[in-house]
Design a protein around this motif. Structure first.
Motif: not given
Length: 442
Positions: A384, A381, A432, A407, A376-379
């Motif tokens: 992805d 989800n 990403k 996280d 999550k902290k790396d955006k």
């Protein structure tokens, strides 16, 4: 108070629930007439929703401070409540605080106060002492599984937390047992008790009890034969000590039973990995201590195996509560050594299992779990991850199973037959626009 922005019908729709059960309706109704409620109901009966709905009724959407705090005895239970609250889809912020989680992350999450705070006593007390939690607007206190969180080991921290909350107007205490005396510091004022335990005990046709005799004091061989006899169905094996958990798990592995172990001395990532593998079908057997007797809401657990006798009837009840949840059925099996007898709280007429002489290993699970060092902290989800594995790993939709995003890392189940090829294909690819470590979860 600003008008509420949620409807119960929409929340139930978001949770894929058709209607509230009688216990949940009673809790909601009682909260309208009483400030303090004690809710006694069996594990798996839906207590989380039974206290979250009344809690929501007290939230003022115009108030941007923390207004409710939920104290639980384990991090697993805290995470489970956080998950349910988010699935309700109210748009309100909830923050989860527990030992083993990076305090810096929690501190950042608390900068903008959440409407609801859920956590374990030690970590919540630590944040209050550090001034990270704004306590002035907290009016609702929930003690979930209060029989555990009010035990002697927790009482000092619990007393400190509750004494720090000067403006509590509503208290909801829940439990699956009636065994604990509630200390004065909790501050109950003429509480309304809702006791659904006796009714549910009468209606607990979904849980069957059986027992099997071990030829020797060491029950490992009997456990192995039993798991072969049960044929690979989802099972939790309860031991009384951490070293016994690891020893038993290793013996089963050596005999060809695919399993994971789980106990309180493991690192958080190891615990997450073990539970994820059990949830997603990479393993069908979880060997654990009583840490897993609370807070784990894993669907379709078929068997609870008491490898060691539970120390008390309450522990027996909580262990068994991992199966036959809601309307599902399940079986609890006690393994007795030659010198052991059934506990007095177990009906002596329960069925004895006769294990066949010949053992046939259960079929190996068809899934494996990948570890991805991004979360999550790396955006990152779930969408992805599905896109990445479909496009770069050439996996079809049916080859991808349960995905859990934490996280800083994620777990994803994929077909075991496709794992080697997929790992080879994604080895040098990016998620990403970032290259991350991807491997079979240890």
């Amino acid at each position: 108070m600003q008008q509420k922005k949620h409807s119960i019908s929409q929340i139930l729709s978001n949770l894929n629930i058709e209607e509230l059960n009688e216990m949940q309706k009673a809790s909601l109704e009682a909260s309208e007439a009483h400030k303090d409620i004690i809710l006694l109901s069996a594990t798996g009966s839906g207590k989380t929703l039974a206290f979250l709905l009344p809690l929501l009724e007290e939230i003022d959407w115009s108030n941007k401070l923390t207004q409710a705090i939920i104290i639980v005895p384990s991090r697993e239970l805290a995470l489970q409540i956080e998950k349910v609250f988010k699935l309700m889809g109210t748009g309100l912020k909830i923050t989860c605080c527990y030992g083993g989680h990076k305090r810096e992350i929690e501190e950042n999450n608390l900068i903008q106060p959440p409407a609801v705070l859920v956590g374990t006593p030690g970590r919540l007390a630590d944040h209050i002492r550090r001034g990270n939690i704004t306590v002035d607007a907290i009016e609702t206190l929930v003690l979930d599984e209060f029989d555990k969180s009010l035990e002697l080991g927790f009482q000092e921290e619990m007393s400190f937390i509750i004494s720090s909350l000067k403006n509590i107007n509503n208290r909801i205490l829940t439990s699956a047992t009636t065994s604990v005396e509630i200390p004065e510091f909790v501050g109950l004022q003429k509480p309304k008790t809702l006791d659904f335990l006796s009714m549910q005990n009468e209606e607990s046709a979904g849980l069957a009890l059986e027992w099997v005799l071990s030829d020797t004091k060491d029950k490992a061989e009997t456990l192995f034969k039993l798991l072969c006899h049960l044929g690979g169905r989802s099972s939790i094996v309860f031991c009384n000590h951490r070293d016994a958990v690891e020893r038993t798990s290793n013996i089963l592995s050596e005999k060809g039973i695919v399993n994971e172990f789980y106990h309180g001395s493991m690192e958080q990532r190891e615990r997450d990995s073990a539970l994820c593998k059990f949830r997603n079908g990479t393993v069908n057997v979880l060997v654990t201590t009583d840490l897993a007797a609370r807070g784990l809401d894993i669907p379709n657990i078929r068997y609870i195996i008491h490898y060691h006798m539970p120390a008390t009837e309450d522990i027996f009840t909580h262990r068994n509560g991992r199966t036959a949840r809601m309307d599902a059925s399940g079986t609890a099996i006690l393994i007795l050594s030659p010198e052991e007898k059934l506990p007095g709280y177990v009906d002596g007429s329960i069925v004895q299992i006769d294990l066949p002489e010949k053992t046939v290993l259960p079929e190996k699970p068809k899934w494996t779990t990948l570890f991805i060092a991004a979360g999550k902290k790396d955006k990152v989800n779930k969408v992805d991850i599905v896109g990445f594995l479909s496009n770069k790993g050439q996996l079809k939709k049916e080859d991808i199973g349960l995905i859990e995003v934490k996280d800083f890392f994620s777990f994803v189940a994929i077909r075991k037959t496709k794992a080697s090829t997929a790992l080879h294909l994604v080895r040098n690819e990016k998620i990403k626009n970032k290259k991350v470590k991807i491997e079979v979860a240890k």
